[in-house]
Scaffold this active site. Structure first.
Site, mmCIF file in Angstrom:
data_model
loop_
_atom_site.group_PDB
_atom_site.id
_atom_site.type_symbol
_atom_site.label_atom_id
_atom_site.label_comp_id
_atom_site.label_asym_id
_atom_site.label_seq_id
_atom_site.Cartn_x
_atom_site.Cartn_y
_atom_site.Cartn_z
ATOM 1 N N SER A 43 39.701 30.591 32.984
ATOM 2 C CA SER A 43 39.518 31.972 33.409
ATOM 3 C C SER A 43 39.128 32.845 32.239
ATOM 4 O O SER A 43 39.453 32.556 31.083
ATOM 5 C CB SER A 43 40.785 32.512 34.071
ATOM 6 O OG SER A 43 41.586 33.189 33.135
ATOM 7 N N GLN A 44 38.405 33.889 32.539
ATOM 8 C CA GLN A 44 37.995 34.830 31.518
ATOM 9 C C GLN A 44 38.481 36.194 31.954
ATOM 10 O O GLN A 44 37.905 36.819 32.842
ATOM 11 C CB GLN A 44 36.471 34.794 31.395
ATOM 12 C CG GLN A 44 35.903 35.904 30.558
ATOM 13 C CD GLN A 44 34.809 35.415 29.623
ATOM 14 O OE1 GLN A 44 34.168 34.407 29.877
ATOM 15 N NE2 GLN A 44 34.609 36.124 28.533
ATOM 16 N N ALA B 77 41.525 38.053 27.392
ATOM 17 C CA ALA B 77 41.712 36.693 26.887
ATOM 18 C C ALA B 77 40.932 35.680 27.717
ATOM 19 O O ALA B 77 40.672 35.907 28.894
ATOM 20 C CB ALA B 77 43.197 36.338 26.908
ATOM 21 N N LYS B 78 40.566 34.592 27.039
ATOM 22 C CA LYS B 78 40.001 33.452 27.753
ATOM 23 C C LYS B 78 41.081 32.397 27.849
ATOM 24 O O LYS B 78 41.867 32.218 26.915
ATOM 25 C CB LYS B 78 38.827 32.867 26.968
ATOM 26 C CG LYS B 78 37.550 33.659 27.068
ATOM 27 C CD LYS B 78 36.456 32.915 26.308
ATOM 28 C CE LYS B 78 35.183 33.722 26.278
ATOM 29 N NZ LYS B 78 34.254 33.242 25.247
ATOM 30 N N ASP C 136 53.209 42.834 33.780
ATOM 31 C CA ASP C 136 52.072 42.526 34.650
ATOM 32 C C ASP C 136 52.503 41.572 35.768
ATOM 33 O O ASP C 136 51.921 40.504 35.950
ATOM 34 C CB ASP C 136 50.929 41.924 33.818
ATOM 35 C CG ASP C 136 49.613 41.849 34.592
ATOM 36 O OD1 ASP C 136 49.501 42.504 35.654
ATOM 37 O OD2 ASP C 136 48.714 41.125 34.137
HETATM 38 N N1 LIG Z 1 50.572 27.585 31.529
HETATM 39 C C1 LIG Z 1 49.625 27.575 32.483
HETATM 40 N N2 LIG Z 1 49.498 26.511 33.317
HETATM 41 C C2 LIG Z 1 48.535 26.497 34.259
HETATM 42 N N3 LIG Z 1 47.658 27.478 34.442
HETATM 43 C C3 LIG Z 1 47.723 28.558 33.652
HETATM 44 C C4 LIG Z 1 48.701 28.667 32.629
HETATM 45 N N4 LIG Z 1 48.523 29.835 31.991
HETATM 46 C C5 LIG Z 1 47.479 30.427 32.597
HETATM 47 N N5 LIG Z 1 46.990 29.671 33.582
HETATM 48 C C6 LIG Z 1 45.853 29.996 34.451
HETATM 49 O O1 LIG Z 1 44.968 30.849 33.765
HETATM 50 C C7 LIG Z 1 44.912 32.138 34.375
HETATM 51 C C8 LIG Z 1 44.862 33.241 33.340
HETATM 52 O O2 LIG Z 1 45.984 33.179 32.494
HETATM 53 P P1 LIG Z 1 46.861 34.470 32.180
HETATM 54 O O3 LIG Z 1 47.900 34.107 31.177
HETATM 55 O O4 LIG Z 1 47.353 35.057 33.471
HETATM 56 O O5 LIG Z 1 45.808 35.420 31.435
HETATM 57 P P2 LIG Z 1 45.123 36.804 31.871
HETATM 58 O O6 LIG Z 1 45.734 37.819 30.945
HETATM 59 O O7 LIG Z 1 43.680 36.569 31.594
HETATM 60 O O8 LIG Z 1 45.450 37.071 33.318
HETATM 61 C C9 LIG Z 1 46.144 32.200 35.288
HETATM 62 O O9 LIG Z 1 45.955 33.000 36.409
HETATM 63 C C10 LIG Z 1 46.341 30.743 35.678
HETATM 64 O O10 LIG Z 1 45.516 30.383 36.772
HETATM 65 MG MG LIG Z 2 47.108 36.803 34.545
#
Ligand SMILES: Nc1ncnc2c1ncn2[C@@H]1O[C@H](COP(=O)(O)OP(=O)(O)O)[C@@H](O)[C@H]1O
Ligand SMILES: [Mg+2]
Lengths: 254, 182
Positions: free
Chosen positions: A28-29, A33-34, A161
């Protein structure tokens, strides 16, 4: 030539591009953060890489994101040490703005609720029994959400959040909620801060899951009932009423 | 003997050897204290698998990259990075070699044949065949209680009743990762 000497280390650099690692995927972007999935020494791993904003001062930016990374990893660690399910940290690379953490295999709570809504809808293929079951599953997961947030707040962590996208279900099991995305979290003992945390969740919840006011009420009930400090939880929910009112006034009068 | 690349830092790799029934630990200690050895000798009891060594090694190289090693060389830094403790002496005591140890890991960064030969002639003991070990094969000498004690992992963190080794592994990795950041 690689060096093991302790001087002249300018040439030692962590890989610039995460996607150059074998088996890596960009998941995800976001706005800040990426997020990548990689294989790190046989461990399924998430890399969250905060990017430097071009319009801000570079060293200032480094300081701000450095602080944010520290907040994120400290909150994750505090939760983990207290038995709240969050991804385990694997490596923290402050200079590169990267957090390496355990990959959680499972869908988001958002997806889970969507699936339940689909099943609870009347169609030619659904039976009354699947509808009732789907409804019960929604209630169960909301009760679990409320309970776990109460535990997080009891540690004086404000998530910052709370959304159903920032909750994953380990092995797709509704009793294993894993909280992620602590990038906006901070430490606070204030009733107000925790109430606002719940307000953020409420707004996100109602807009992501339409007609879910009753389900959200389940979250609040469980938040109070299962809180390690029910009296404090009650005060937070009373505050939430005020926060809502303020939110509405803001909307009405700009 | 196993060699793995440190994937986040191209050009770096570590080689892991595991010894048991060592008879001359005291002599090795003497050499060690002279500061002459170009490898790390590691207490194997709190080490769950090779992944743990690799994560600490990655952190050691990351620290080298910043030019701010906490200890005086990369091999001591590896031992320091395994420890949750920020005190160097405590870390070396818990995760380095002790006089009475009969089994231990030896880990080298970017090892060469000449160094492997030196290790072979230094250690009077049996090298354990790790060729069938994969990254997450449980170290045969892993001491769960010691590891939990050193890493300060309580029942609450392991959810009291759950004895799952994966949970413990994650807690160990997490505790190493947060070192120095609290
Ligand atoms: N520890 C993890 N295990 C599996 N998927 C994750 C994990 N951390 C993030 N993701 C996936 O990546 C996406 C974005 O991460 P996140 O920490 O929520 O960052 P952002 O600030 O961009 O929302 C999440 O919605 C989830 O789908
Ligand atoms: Mg998130």
């Amino acid at each position: 030539m690689t060096t093991l000497a302790t001087t002249n280390n300018n040439e030692i650099k962590s890989i610039e591009n995460i996607t150059s690692l074998p088996n890596s995927v960009l998941l995800s972007q976001g706005a800040e953060a990426k997020t990548y999935k990689i294989d790190l020494y046989g461990i399924k791993c998430i890399v969250k890489e905060r990017f430097v904003k071009a319009y801000r001062h570079p060293t200032l930016d480094q300081k701000i994101s450095g602080k944010r990374i520290l907040q994120e990893v400290r909150s994750l660690n505090k939760c983990k040490k207290n038995g709240i399910d969050v991804p385990a940290l694997l490596l923290v690379d402050v200079p590169s703005n990267r957090i390496y953490m355990e990959y959680i295999d499972g869908i988001t709570v958002k997806q889970y609720l969507y699936n339940c809504f689909d099943q609870s809808k009347e169609t030619s293929t659904t039976t009354t029994q699947t509808q009732t079951e789907a409804h019960q599953q929604q209630i169960d997961i909301c009760a679990e959400i409320g309970k776990q947030i109460a535990r997080i707040h009891d540690l004086n962590i404000v998530h910052g959040d709370l959304t159903t996208s920032n909750m994953l279900l380990r092995n797709n099991s509704k009793s294993n909620i894993v909280f992620i995305d602590f990038g906006l979290s901070y430490t606070s003992t204030m009733t107000e801060d925790k109430a606002v945390d719940m307000y953020v969740l409420e707004r996100a919840f109602i807009s992501t899951h339409p007609n879910s006011e009753l389900l959200f009420k389940e979250i609040l009930d469980s938040y109070q009932k299962n809180s390690p400090s029910p009296k404090v939880a009650k005060a937070i929910l009373d505050k939430l009423d005020q926060v809502r009112l303020r939110g509405r006034k803001k909307l009405a009068f700009g | 003997m196993k060699t793995y690349p440190i994937v986040l830092y191209p050009g770096y790799e570590i080689t892991i050897l595991l010894y048991k029934d060592v008879l001359n630990t005291k002599d090795i200690m003497t050499e060690l204290l002279k500061g002459q050895l170009e490898w790390a000798i590691i207490n194997c009891k709190p080490i769950i698998n090779h992944q743990q060594l690799l994560l600490a090694a990655t952190k050691a190289v990351a620290t080298l990259a910043t030019g701010k090693l906490t200890t005086n060389n990369i091999h001591t830094e590896l031992i320091f990075r395994l420890s949750p403790n920020t005190n160097i002496r405590e870390s070396l005591k818990n995760f380095g070699l002790q006089n009475e140890d009969k089994e231990f890991y030896i880990v080298l960064f970017n090892g060469k044949q000449e160094k492997f030969d030196q290790i072979k002639s230094m250690v009077q003991g049996e090298q354990i065949d790790q060729s069938s070990h994969s990254l997450d094969t449980l170290n045969p000498f892993f001491d769960k209680e010691l590891s939990r004690k050193l890493y300060g992992i309580n029942d609450k963190e392991l959810k009291a009743t759950n004895e799952d080794i994966d949970l413990l592994k994650n807690s160990i990795f997490n505790t190493m990762a947060i070192k120095g950041l609290l």
